[in-house]
Write an enzyme that holds these catalytic residues in place. Structure first.
Site, PDB file in Angstrom:
ATOM      1  N   GLY A 239       9.240 -31.938  34.923  1.00 36.65           N
ATOM      2  CA  GLY A 239      10.442 -32.397  34.242  1.00 36.65           C
ATOM      3  C   GLY A 239      11.567 -32.738  35.186  1.00 36.65           C
ATOM      4  O   GLY A 239      11.505 -32.483  36.398  1.00 36.65           O
ATOM      5  N   GLU A 260       1.879 -22.910  39.969  1.00 39.56           N
ATOM      6  CA  GLU A 260       0.791 -23.420  39.137  1.00 39.56           C
ATOM      7  C   GLU A 260       0.536 -24.879  39.499  1.00 39.56           C
ATOM      8  O   GLU A 260      -0.578 -25.270  39.818  1.00 39.56           O
ATOM      9  CB  GLU A 260       1.184 -23.290  37.669  1.00 39.56           C
ATOM     10  CG  GLU A 260       0.239 -23.954  36.703  1.00 39.56           C
ATOM     11  CD  GLU A 260       0.745 -23.857  35.278  1.00 39.56           C
ATOM     12  OE1 GLU A 260       0.608 -24.843  34.543  1.00 39.56           O
ATOM     13  OE2 GLU A 260       1.266 -22.795  34.882  1.00 39.56           O
ATOM     14  N   GLY A 359       1.577 -22.140  31.828  1.00 37.01           N
ATOM     15  CA  GLY A 359       1.832 -20.913  32.574  1.00 37.01           C
ATOM     16  C   GLY A 359       3.271 -20.450  32.574  1.00 37.01           C
ATOM     17  O   GLY A 359       3.658 -19.634  33.413  1.00 37.01           O
TER      18      GLY A 359
END
Length: 453
Positions: A239, A260, A359
């Site tokens: 994002g 992640e 996650g």
């Protein structure tokens, strides 16, 4: 028992013995299976996916096959986007949205014929302990790898998230060797002796285009950046806000990475020399990730044959008990909606699943428990050009992160740490993070709910 063959004279012969085209691999190994899994993201094998879909279209399989498919390229999803294919396979999807959305639309239009895909919720760290426990060991696992080295080892490259545990447990394994797949290290290696079939196919790796950052993204990043010290270990989500924070981190020193997703902002930090990983408590001097999605090949080249890049499964990377062992762990993720109690929705809109659970909770919990660590959930205060507030009285949505896990919340109007706050204080703090146009109505509704007087 598997016997690894290290005689370098024998390795090429064994490789050639297992080499076949994608159609051969599917028709020799997949006819009588019940449960098939594919690698995720850039590890989804293009040629094998095409051959698998074609076999399904032709009615080759003896029964409907439960098929695990995660986020992948539009090229791959197009192979499956056919009611005749969806009639023979039952898709199990831990991610909804993007290219995967087209499959659901096709299924809805042919409900009398297809096996309707099912969504699987769950923290990214629980994919193995949850999903594979429910469905058992895969009969066949297929994924992309980097070319084999002289000792007979392939690298999982850009995806260890699910591919590593699935490959360790699968009854049969087919790899698709792609010369464009970077060679990474860590737990993401597999030996030729463990593989049943090899397919060679070069395809462009999945790309995640970068989006232009907004003024609000920069304002939000301003509230976060001073809380990130030199020597911190970073996890960034997807994002504009994480991207903006990444740009601001170019002024920081001796950063570590335990994440992640390996994204463009993190690679920029590696290229710029901001990342040394020298202060990490575990995996010192190494960047740890389980998935990489990058905008172009120049970013992937930074990872290729780089001994500092360690790929591990999500069951390890996203394990909160592992994350909390890293001092100064900083986690930055986004949200869709948050209510005045602090409950967060990050995967759905009005109860409609738009992505995956992912996650977020793993890193919220791990970073919050880290010595000197902090977890941030950040987003602009409004959506739809300012007509909808992302801060709402009651969450009318699927909860991703519980109010008891949430720590720092950030909008363009400030940053507040909700941990340890009473319901009254957190409601007032969240109202102050809302756009001014929505604060009066939020205040009235908070009063009606008995949160404030």
């Amino acid at each position: 028992m598997t016997h690894y063959r290290y005689d370098q004279a024998e390795i090429p012969k064994l490789y050639q013995a297992k080499l076949m085209d994608a159609d051969q691999a599917i028709r020799s190994l997949a006819q009588d299976v019940n449960f098939v899994t594919f690698g995720c993201y850039a590890a989804t094998p293009v040629a094998l996916a095409k051959a698998y879909a074609q076999a399904a279209r032709e009615g080759y399989f003896k029964q409907v096959i439960d098929t695990y498919l995660f986020r992948c390229s539009s090229q791959v999803t197009e192979f499956f986007n056919d009611p005749e294919v969806l009639e023979s396979i039952h898709l199990m999807l831990p991610f909804i949205g993007g290219e995967i959305g087209s499959l659901l639309k096709t299924a809805r239009n042919h409900l009398d014929k297809v096996q309707y895909p099912e969504y699987i919720s769950g923290h990214f760290s629980h994919m193995e302990s949850g999903f594979l426990t429910q469905y058992g060991d895969p009969d066949l696992h297929m994924f992309q790898v980097s070319p084999m080295d002289e000792n007979g080892y392939f690298s999982f490259g850009l995806d260890g998230s699910f591919s590593i545990p699935a490959a360790r447990r699968a009854k049969r394994i087919v790899v698709e060797v792609n010369e464009n797949m970077p060679r990474t290290f860590g737990d993401g290696i597999i030996h030729l002796s463990e593989i049943d079939a090899i397919v060679e196919h070069n395809s462009e790796l999945l790309r995640l285009p970068t989006k232009a950052m907004t003024d609000n993204d920069h304002r939000i990043a301003d509230f976060i950046i001073d809380s990130i010290p030199d020597g911190a270990c970073i996890q960034l989500g997807i994002g504009g806000v994480p991207d903006a924070v990444g740009k601001y981190l170019l002024d920081k020193n001796d950063l570590g990475i335990h994440t992640e997703l390996m994204c463009a902002s993190l690679i920029d930090l590696v290229k710029n020399g901001n990342v040394t990983n020298k202060y990490k408590n575990i995996h010192r001097h190494h960047t740890v990730f389980n998935v990489a999605m990058l905008p172009d090949s120049s970013y992937y080249k930074v990872m290729d044959n780089n001994p500092s890049m360690l790929c591990y499964p999500a069951s390890y990377v996203n394990d909160a008990s592992v994350i909390e062992k890293i001092d100064k762990m900083i986690s930055i993720n986004s949200f869709v909606e948050i209510d005045l109690l602090g409950q967060v929705a990050s995967e759905s809109v009005a109860w409609k699943q738009i992505t995956g659970t992912g996650g977020q909770v793993d890193f919220v919990r791990g970073a919050s428990a880290s010595k000197g660590g902090k977890s941030f959930l950040a987003a602009a205060s409004t959506a739809k050009n300012g007509t909808i507030s992302k801060i709402v009285p009651r969450l009318n949505n699927i909860v991703t992160t519980a109010r008891t896990d949430v720590q720092h919340v950030v909008t363009e109007y400030g940053c507040v740490n909700l941990a340890g706050m009473s319901n009254v204080k957190r409601a007032k703090a969240l109202i102050n993070l809302a756009h001014p146009d929505f604060r009066p109505s939020l205040t009235e509704q908070a009063k009606a709910m008995g949160l404030i007087r």
